[in-house]
Design a protein around this motif. Structure first.
Motif, PDB file in Angstrom:
ATOM      1  N   HIS A   1       9.754 -52.041  19.738  1.00 31.35           N
ATOM      2  CA  HIS A   1       8.322 -51.965  19.479  1.00 31.35           C
ATOM      3  C   HIS A   1       7.927 -50.507  19.263  1.00 31.35           C
ATOM      4  O   HIS A   1       8.675 -49.594  19.630  1.00 31.35           O
ATOM      5  N   ALA A   2       6.743 -50.312  18.721  1.00 37.37           N
ATOM      6  CA  ALA A   2       6.184 -48.969  18.574  1.00 37.37           C
ATOM      7  C   ALA A   2       4.745 -48.981  19.055  1.00 37.37           C
ATOM      8  O   ALA A   2       4.122 -50.045  19.211  1.00 37.37           O
TER       9      ALA A   2
ATOM     10  N   LYS B   1      11.009 -41.794   9.315  1.00 36.03           N
ATOM     11  CA  LYS B   1      12.336 -42.119   9.852  1.00 36.03           C
ATOM     12  C   LYS B   1      12.306 -43.322  10.794  1.00 36.03           C
ATOM     13  O   LYS B   1      13.357 -43.859  11.147  1.00 36.03           O
ATOM     14  N   LEU B   2      11.125 -43.725  11.207  1.00 40.49           N
ATOM     15  CA  LEU B   2      11.017 -44.819  12.171  1.00 40.49           C
ATOM     16  C   LEU B   2      11.128 -46.157  11.446  1.00 40.49           C
ATOM     17  O   LEU B   2      10.381 -46.444  10.514  1.00 40.49           O
ATOM     18  N   THR B   3      12.056 -46.974  11.886  1.00 38.28           N
ATOM     19  CA  THR B   3      12.227 -48.316  11.336  1.00 38.28           C
ATOM     20  C   THR B   3      12.299 -49.319  12.475  1.00 38.28           C
ATOM     21  O   THR B   3      12.396 -48.946  13.657  1.00 38.28           O
TER      22      THR B   3
ATOM     23  N   ALA C   1      -1.258 -47.278  11.094  1.00 44.50           N
ATOM     24  CA  ALA C   1      -0.981 -48.669  11.455  1.00 44.50           C
ATOM     25  C   ALA C   1      -0.872 -49.551  10.225  1.00 44.50           C
ATOM     26  O   ALA C   1      -0.028 -50.458  10.163  1.00 44.50           O
ATOM     27  N   GLU C   2      -1.707 -49.285   9.235  1.00 43.09           N
ATOM     28  CA  GLU C   2      -1.699 -50.113   8.024  1.00 43.09           C
ATOM     29  C   GLU C   2      -0.515 -49.806   7.117  1.00 43.09           C
ATOM     30  O   GLU C   2      -0.166 -50.621   6.258  1.00 43.09           O
ATOM     31  N   GLN C   3       0.100 -48.649   7.312  1.00 43.54           N
ATOM     32  CA  GLN C   3       1.242 -48.269   6.476  1.00 43.54           C
ATOM     33  C   GLN C   3       2.565 -48.791   7.001  1.00 43.54           C
ATOM     34  O   GLN C   3       3.543 -48.870   6.244  1.00 43.54           O
ATOM     35  N   LEU C   4       2.615 -49.145   8.276  1.00 49.93           N
ATOM     36  CA  LEU C   4       3.889 -49.477   8.913  1.00 49.93           C
ATOM     37  C   LEU C   4       3.980 -50.959   9.256  1.00 49.93           C
ATOM     38  O   LEU C   4       3.007 -51.562   9.718  1.00 49.93           O
ATOM     39  N   ASP C   5       5.155 -51.521   9.058  1.00 51.56           N
ATOM     40  CA  ASP C   5       5.421 -52.908   9.408  1.00 51.56           C
ATOM     41  C   ASP C   5       6.323 -52.929  10.640  1.00 51.56           C
ATOM     42  O   ASP C   5       7.548 -52.966  10.547  1.00 51.56           O
ATOM     43  N   LEU C   6       5.684 -52.862  11.810  1.00 54.21           N
ATOM     44  CA  LEU C   6       6.410 -52.774  13.072  1.00 54.21           C
ATOM     45  C   LEU C   6       5.806 -53.739  14.078  1.00 54.21           C
ATOM     46  O   LEU C   6       4.661 -54.189  13.928  1.00 54.21           O
TER      47      LEU C   6
END
Length: 207
Positions: free
Chosen positions: A63-64, A55-57, A78-83
């Motif tokens: 920032h995250a 659910k996090l976008t 970390a490698e799965q998310l573009d944040l």
């Protein structure tokens, strides 16, 4: 980086420490995201556990940061998310201006990082851990209450457990574990577990 709106990924014990570090440093924690449905709807420091990580976008926060203690899981997420990843230093920690801190790294209360050390991304320098001069700490390392002496290094994913010490110039290999109270007086091979004083291999690297 003051007053950023930061989401914490994870809602366990380490996430509480990360959130408290963010709050102490003057940031706003907008919520926690965790894949455990039993945590959804609960609160940490009156901040909600909103739902699963999916659910996090980038619209949810500026920032995250990863509040996950496991080095392997932290890398995978970390490698799965573009944040945009926040880096945070507790106001009761001390980091010399001539130190490089990577994205997503957390320096907790009482920690010390001395000059000309290089700290990678998504590193945990936990409560009262210390890094002396000219050290190199790779991505996804977790230093518990441990000490790297001058010129020592810990490669990607290494875990330095409570009370462990790495002698000057000694290298802890990638994804190796230095057991609690251990003293590494010579290089630690990658993906091995060492323990004792001096530290000796107790678990070989998988073949």
């Amino acid at each position: 980086m003051s007053n950023q709106k930061i989401a914490v990924i994870g809602a366990g014990g380490h996430a509480k420490v990360v959130a408290s570090t963010l709050i102490a440093a003057g940031h706003q924690v907008v919520g926690f995201y965790d894949d455990d449905p039993q945590k959804w709807g609960s609160y940490i420091f009156d901040i909600p556990v909103i739902g699963p990580v999916s659910k996090l976008t980038s619209q949810s926060c500026s920032h995250a940061i990863l509040g996950i203690g496991s080095n392997e899981v932290r890398k995978r997420v970390a490698e799965q998310l573009d944040l945009e990843w926040a880096t945070v230093v507790h106001p009761f920690a001390w980091v010399h201006p001539e130190v490089s801190l990577g994205a997503g790294t957390v320096v907790c209360a009482g920690a010390i990082v001395q000059p000309y050390s290089q700290i990678g991304s998504h590193v945990i320098i936990n409560t009262k851990a210390s890094v002396d001069h000219d050290c190199c700490v790779g991505d996804y390392v977790h230093m518990a209450l441990s000490h790297l002496a001058g010129g020592a290094s810990a490669d990607e994913g290494a875990f330095l457990a409570l009370g462990s010490i790495v002698f000057p110039g000694v290298r802890v290999g990638a994804w190796a574990t230095l057991g609690a109270g251990s003293v590494a007086m010579k290089d630690v091979p990658p993906r091995t577990t060492v323990a004792g004083m001096p530290a000796r291999v107790i678990r070989e690297a998988p073949q």
